[in-house]
Design a protein around this motif. Structure first.
Motif, PDB file in Angstrom:
ATOM      1  N   THR A 100      -6.153   0.182  -9.318  1.00  0.00           N
ATOM      2  CA  THR A 100      -5.054   0.094  -8.782  1.00  0.00           C
ATOM      3  C   THR A 100      -5.128  -1.397  -8.325  1.00  0.00           C
ATOM      4  OG1 THR A 100      -6.059   0.992  -6.831  1.00  0.00           O
ATOM      5  CG2 THR A 100      -4.462   2.088  -8.229  1.00  0.00           C
TER       6      THR A 100
ATOM      7  N   VAL B 123      -1.804   5.424  -7.076  1.00  0.00           N
ATOM      8  CA  VAL B 123      -2.762   6.107  -6.761  1.00  0.00           C
ATOM      9  C   VAL B 123      -2.832   7.769  -7.188  1.00  0.00           C
ATOM     10  CG1 VAL B 123      -4.361   7.028  -4.626  1.00  0.00           C
ATOM     11  CG2 VAL B 123      -3.422   4.607  -4.744  1.00  0.00           C
TER      12      VAL B 123
ATOM     13  N   ALA C 117      -6.821  -0.027   2.303  1.00  0.00           N
ATOM     14  CA  ALA C 117      -5.548   0.062   2.712  1.00  0.00           C
ATOM     15  C   ALA C 117      -5.239  -0.926   3.630  1.00  0.00           C
ATOM     16  CB  ALA C 117      -5.421   1.387   3.725  1.00  0.00           C
TER      17      ALA C 117
ATOM     18  N   PHE D  82       0.922  -1.227  -0.016  1.00  0.00           N
ATOM     19  CA  PHE D  82       0.120  -0.117   0.187  1.00  0.00           C
ATOM     20  C   PHE D  82       0.923   1.230   0.166  1.00  0.00           C
ATOM     21  CE2 PHE D  82      -2.083   3.220   2.321  1.00  0.00           C
ATOM     22  CZ  PHE D  82      -3.227   3.622   1.578  1.00  0.00           C
ATOM     23  N   ILE D  83       1.756   1.204   0.648  1.00  0.00           N
ATOM     24  CA  ILE D  83       2.806   2.604   0.847  1.00  0.00           C
ATOM     25  C   ILE D  83       3.429   2.879  -0.503  1.00  0.00           C
ATOM     26  CG2 ILE D  83       4.716   3.629   1.947  1.00  0.00           C
ATOM     27  CD1 ILE D  83       4.046   1.826   4.434  1.00  0.00           C
TER      28      ILE D  83
ATOM     29  N   ASN E 173       2.472   2.068  -3.313  1.00  0.00           N
ATOM     30  CA  ASN E 173       1.082   2.010  -4.197  1.00  0.00           C
ATOM     31  C   ASN E 173       0.644   3.292  -4.122  1.00  0.00           C
ATOM     32  OD1 ASN E 173       0.232   0.391  -6.712  1.00  0.00           O
ATOM     33  ND2 ASN E 173      -1.750   0.752  -5.564  1.00  0.00           N
ATOM     34  N   LEU E 174       0.969   4.278  -3.073  1.00  0.00           N
ATOM     35  CA  LEU E 174       0.537   5.589  -3.292  1.00  0.00           C
ATOM     36  C   LEU E 174       0.828   6.380  -4.480  1.00  0.00           C
ATOM     37  CD1 LEU E 174       0.849   6.396   0.631  1.00  0.00           C
ATOM     38  CD2 LEU E 174      -1.347   5.786  -0.639  1.00  0.00           C
TER      39      LEU E 174
END
Length: 308
Positions: free
Chosen positions: A100, A55, A266, A48-49, A51-52
C-alpha cells in the motif's frame, strides 16, 4: 549619534549568492521533510481513511493466497505454535503495508491527490492542502481508477504466485517433487524479477498521472521504460521501502511490533515513504520527459488544462 545612523538600515545585506553551490539532494530532502512535517502528517491522515479500502483488498489477497498455500501443504503444524502464528501475522502486516505504500493496492484517485501534494513539496511549490488534494483527486479520476484496478489485480496475482511457489518448494507439501529443483530456482528468479519490475513501475505511475495527459497504454509504457532506465537505483529505492516497513515489524519484540507499525503507518508512514519515492522519481521524470519534450508525446501539465 551613531545609534541613529541611517547607513545602518540602508546598507544592503549579504543576500543569497546566486553562484552558491546547490545543496546535496540528501540534505535538501531532510530540509523539506522538516519544513513540511506537519503537512506530511496531515496528508497522511487525509489519505489513510479512504485507503482503508485498499488495505482491505490487500488483506483479502493475502488470506486467499495463504489458504491456497495450506491447501497444497500437508504440514498441519504450520501456524499451530505461537511463534509461527506471530510470524504469519507479521508477514501479513508486511505485505499489507508494503503493497500500500509502494503503492500497488491503492485507491487510485485519492493516491493521485496525495501524489500531487508530494510533488509540490518536492518542487518547493506552494499548495493549499485540502483544495489541491480534492481537486487532483477529481481531475485524475478516470485514469487513476483504471490504474488502480490493473495494479490491484496484478498485486493479487503476485501474492498468489509466491504462495504457489512456497507450496511447491516446501518439503512438507503434497506437491513437492513435481518440478525439479533447477526449474523451481528459475521460476523464483523470474518471479522476483517480474515482481520487482512491476513494483518499480508503480512508483512512477502516479507521478506521471498528475504531471502529464496520458493514455493508459502510454502510462504503462513509460513506467516500464523508467524502470529499466535506472534499474539498480530503482531497485535500491524499492529495497529501502521494504526495509522501512520491515524494521518495526521484525526488530520490536512481541505484539508491540504490530502496534508500532500500525501507528507509524497511520500517522506518517504512507506520506514519508511516498515522499522518498517522489523525491527520487520526479527528477528522473523531469529530466527525461519535461526537459526533453521530444522524448514523449505526452503533454506536460503546464501546457494542458487536463490536470487543473
Amino acid at each position: 549619534m551613531k545609534i541613529f545612523n541611517s547607513n545602518r538600515y540602508t546598507k544592503e545585506g549579504k543576500g543569497i549568492d546566486k553562484n552558491a553551490p546547490e545543496k546535496h539532494g540528501f540534505i535538501k530532502f531532510w530540509e523539506i521533510v522538516w519544513l513540511k512535517k506537519y503537512k506530511l502528517l496531515a496528508i497522511n491522515f487525509l489519505y489513510f481513511i479512504p485507503n482503508l479500502i485498499a488495505v482491505f483488498f490487500a488483506v483479502l489477497s493475502y488470506f486467499v493466497s495463504t489458504s491456497l498455500f495450506y491447501s497444497l501443504s500437508s504440514d498441519t503444524s504450520v501456524g499451530s505454535s505461537q511463534a509461527s502464528s506471530e510470524i504469519t501475522t507479521k508477514l501479513l502486516f508486511f505485505v499489507v503495508i508494503l503493497f500500500t505504500v509502494i503503492p500497488v493496492f491503492a485507491v487510485g484517485p485519492f493516491q493521485a491527490g496525495m501524489t500531487y501534494i508530494l510533488r509540490c513539496f518536492t518542487k518547493r511549490e506552494p499548495c493549499f492542502l485540502w483544495n489541491e488534494y480534492i481537486g487532483k483527486t477529481r481531475s485524475n479520476m478516470k485514469l487513476a481508477i483504471q490504474t488502480c484496478i490493473i495494479n490491484c489485480l496484478a498485486g493479487f496475482l503476485i501474492i498468489l504466485d509466491f504462495a504457489v511457489y512456497l507450496a511447491l518448494s516446501s518439503t512438507q507439501s503434497i506437491a513437492y517433487g513435481i518440478f525439479p529443483p533447477w526449474m523451481l530456482m528459475i521460476s523464483l528468479v523470474v518471479l522476483l524479477f517480474l515482481s520487482s519490475l512491476f513494483l518499480i513501475m508503480t512508483m512512477y505511475m502516479y507521478p506521471m498521472i498528475v504531471t502529464f495527459r496520458l493514455t493508459l497504454k502510454q502510462l504503462y509504457k513509460n513506467a516500464m521504460l523508467f524502470a529499466f532506465l535506472k534499474w539498480l537505483p530503482n531497485l535500491g529505492i524499492l529495497i529501502l521501502d521494504a526495509i522501512l516497513v520491515f524494521i518495526p515489524l521484525f526488530f520490536i519484540n512481541g505484539n508491540w511490533s504490530l502496534y508500532v507499525s500500525l501507528i507509524l503507518y497511520a500517522v506518517i508512514g504512507i506520506s514519508f515513504i511516498g515522499f522518498i519515492n517522489m523525491s527520487y522519481t520526479y527528477p528522473t521524470i523531469k529530466r527525461c520527459l519535461i526537459d526533453n519534450y521530444k522524448a514523449d508525446k505526452s503533454i506536460p501539465e503546464g501546457e494542458t488544462e487536463n490536470n487543473e
